[in-house]
Design a protein around this motif. Structure first.
Motif, PDB file in Angstrom:
ATOM      1  N   UNK A 161      14.444  14.966 -29.646  1.00  0.00           N
ATOM      2  CA  UNK A 161      15.605  15.243 -30.497  1.00  0.00           C
ATOM      3  C   UNK A 161      16.063  14.012 -31.261  1.00  0.00           C
ATOM      4  N   UNK A 162      15.947  12.832 -30.637  1.00  0.00           N
ATOM      5  CA  UNK A 162      16.427  11.612 -31.295  1.00  0.00           C
ATOM      6  C   UNK A 162      15.310  10.875 -32.034  1.00  0.00           C
ATOM      7  N   UNK A 163      14.143  11.495 -32.150  1.00  0.00           N
ATOM      8  CA  UNK A 163      13.072  10.925 -32.959  1.00  0.00           C
ATOM      9  C   UNK A 163      12.201   9.910 -32.263  1.00  0.00           C
ATOM     10  N   UNK A 164      12.123   9.970 -30.941  1.00  0.00           N
ATOM     11  CA  UNK A 164      11.258   9.070 -30.183  1.00  0.00           C
ATOM     12  C   UNK A 164      10.099   9.846 -29.571  1.00  0.00           C
ATOM     13  N   UNK A 165       9.020   9.145 -29.308  1.00  0.00           N
ATOM     14  CA  UNK A 165       7.821   9.766 -28.733  1.00  0.00           C
ATOM     15  C   UNK A 165       8.061  10.029 -27.247  1.00  0.00           C
ATOM     16  N   UNK A 180      15.516   1.805 -32.014  1.00  0.00           N
ATOM     17  CA  UNK A 180      14.982   2.724 -31.015  1.00  0.00           C
ATOM     18  C   UNK A 180      15.825   2.696 -29.741  1.00  0.00           C
ATOM     19  N   UNK A 181      16.316   1.523 -29.380  1.00  0.00           N
ATOM     20  CA  UNK A 181      17.190   1.445 -28.200  1.00  0.00           C
ATOM     21  C   UNK A 181      18.473   2.230 -28.414  1.00  0.00           C
ATOM     22  N   UNK A 182      19.019   2.157 -29.634  1.00  0.00           N
ATOM     23  CA  UNK A 182      20.235   2.920 -29.879  1.00  0.00           C
ATOM     24  C   UNK A 182      19.949   4.420 -29.831  1.00  0.00           C
TER      25      UNK A 182
END
Length: 345
Positions: A161-165, A180-182
């Protein structure tokens, strides 16, 4: 003034047109947070830092209320006190009919899944010894949600949902960039399907090139999940982009609150006008000719605020009344409130 106009952020400079209803989700009345100042071996109280000094506002379900002001104005303290991460000195915070101030620990714990926070510094807010899977899944574990397998599936869903793999769930925070951490912090915040999220300067620690990406993600999640935001920032340009209404804060007080277009188009408080004049305009012709308001001096100490209007020591329009009498909060036009003796309708 420690306020950033955010002109370099590549986002639109107009407010959102997303419809917002009139149902109030969070109601704040007379909220105060004073930190004691102590002295000596026995830590005797000799004063107090009035970080938040009697603020009142509502946040409607589904809206984004922007909260702006200089560093040290009390913005972050408001957010933390609303969520009871800091105990209020005085006042009321009603969340969906539940009074949070003075709420028993057990009842507060049961309410917490519906209220979350995205912190300013993604480097400090993520435990470096935990994997991303453990970080995002911790709220699910803490509040007894689902089995281990179900938690893992939910973590993978949240990362997507937040655009990470999702395949990177077993990596550690140091293996990711700041943006990416945020996103990981945002995934953690939405894990329990909250209604309300306090965003405490969520883009301040990020590179300008990725700030807009994170804000656009937050807007997408708001529309997708029906979230309500308190968006705290010193970035006037970004707040204008994301907020439905904006509150301007100074020295523990709210100076002005209005719909975003009303506040940016017709500011009534001298402090709001000064903040806006400090924001660069992308048109070089307009930028070269417009008048800037320069405030002299620094923001007074919240442990020793001036009598009368909190802004009177720096206000270019101050009259004798401003140094003697605290201005009452009033609506100069419907929905446009201001605390200034000189504001007109």
């Amino acid at each position: 003034m420690a306020v950033d106009a955010g002109a370099a952020v590549p986002v639109a400079s107009v407010s959102r047109s997303r419809p917002v209803g009139n149902e109030v989700l969070v109601s704040v009345r007379g909220l105060k947070k004073h930190f004691p100042v102590t002295k000596g071996m026995f830590r005797r109280k000799v004063g107090a830092v009035r970080a938040v000094d009697g603020v009142s506002f509502d946040i409607r379900r589904g809206e984004t209320l922007g909260l702006v002001g200089e560093s040290g104005s009390g913005k972050s303290t408001i957010g933390r006190t609303m969520l009871q991460l800091e105990k209020a000195t005085e006042g009321s915070v009603v969340f969906d009919g539940i009074e949070l101030v003075g709420l028993a620990a057990g009842a507060l714990r049961r309410t917490r899944p519906r209220m979350q926070m995205v912190f300013q510094d993604p480097h400090a807010s993520l435990n470096p010894r935990m994997t991303v899977s453990s970080i995002v899944g911790e709220p699910l574990l803490e509040h007894g949600k689902s089995s281990s397998r179900e938690r893992q599936e939910r973590v993978e869903e949240l990362l997507g949902l937040v655009g990470l793999d999702p395949t990177h769930a077993n990596r550690y925070p140091h293996e990711f960039s700041g943006g990416q951490r945020q996103r990981i912090g945002i995934a953690r915040a939405i894990a329990l399907n909250p209604d309300f999220i306090v965003c405490d300067e969520p883009i301040a620690a990020l590179d300008v090139s990725i700030q807009a990406q994170v804000v656009n993600l937050m807007e997408h999640l708001q529309d997708l999940l029906g979230l309500t935001y308190l968006f705290i920032s010193h970035d006037l340009g970004m707040v204008r982009h994301i907020a439905d209404r904006v509150a301007v804060m100074y020295l523990g007080h709210i100076m002005e609150l209005a719909d975003v277009e009303d506040l940016y188009g017709d500011p009534r408080h001298p402090y709001t006008r000064a903040l806006q004049s400090s924001a660069p305009v992308p048109d070089p012709v307009v930028e070269a000719t417009r008048v800037k308001i320069i405030l002299e001096g620094d923001i007074p100490s919240p442990s020793n605020p001036p009598p009368g209007c909190p802004f009177n020591t720096r206000c270019p329009d101050a009259v004798d009344r401003c140094h003697e009498e605290i201005p009452a909060w009033r609506e100069v036009t419907p929905g446009h409130g201001v605390a200034c003796h000189l504001a007109h309708g």
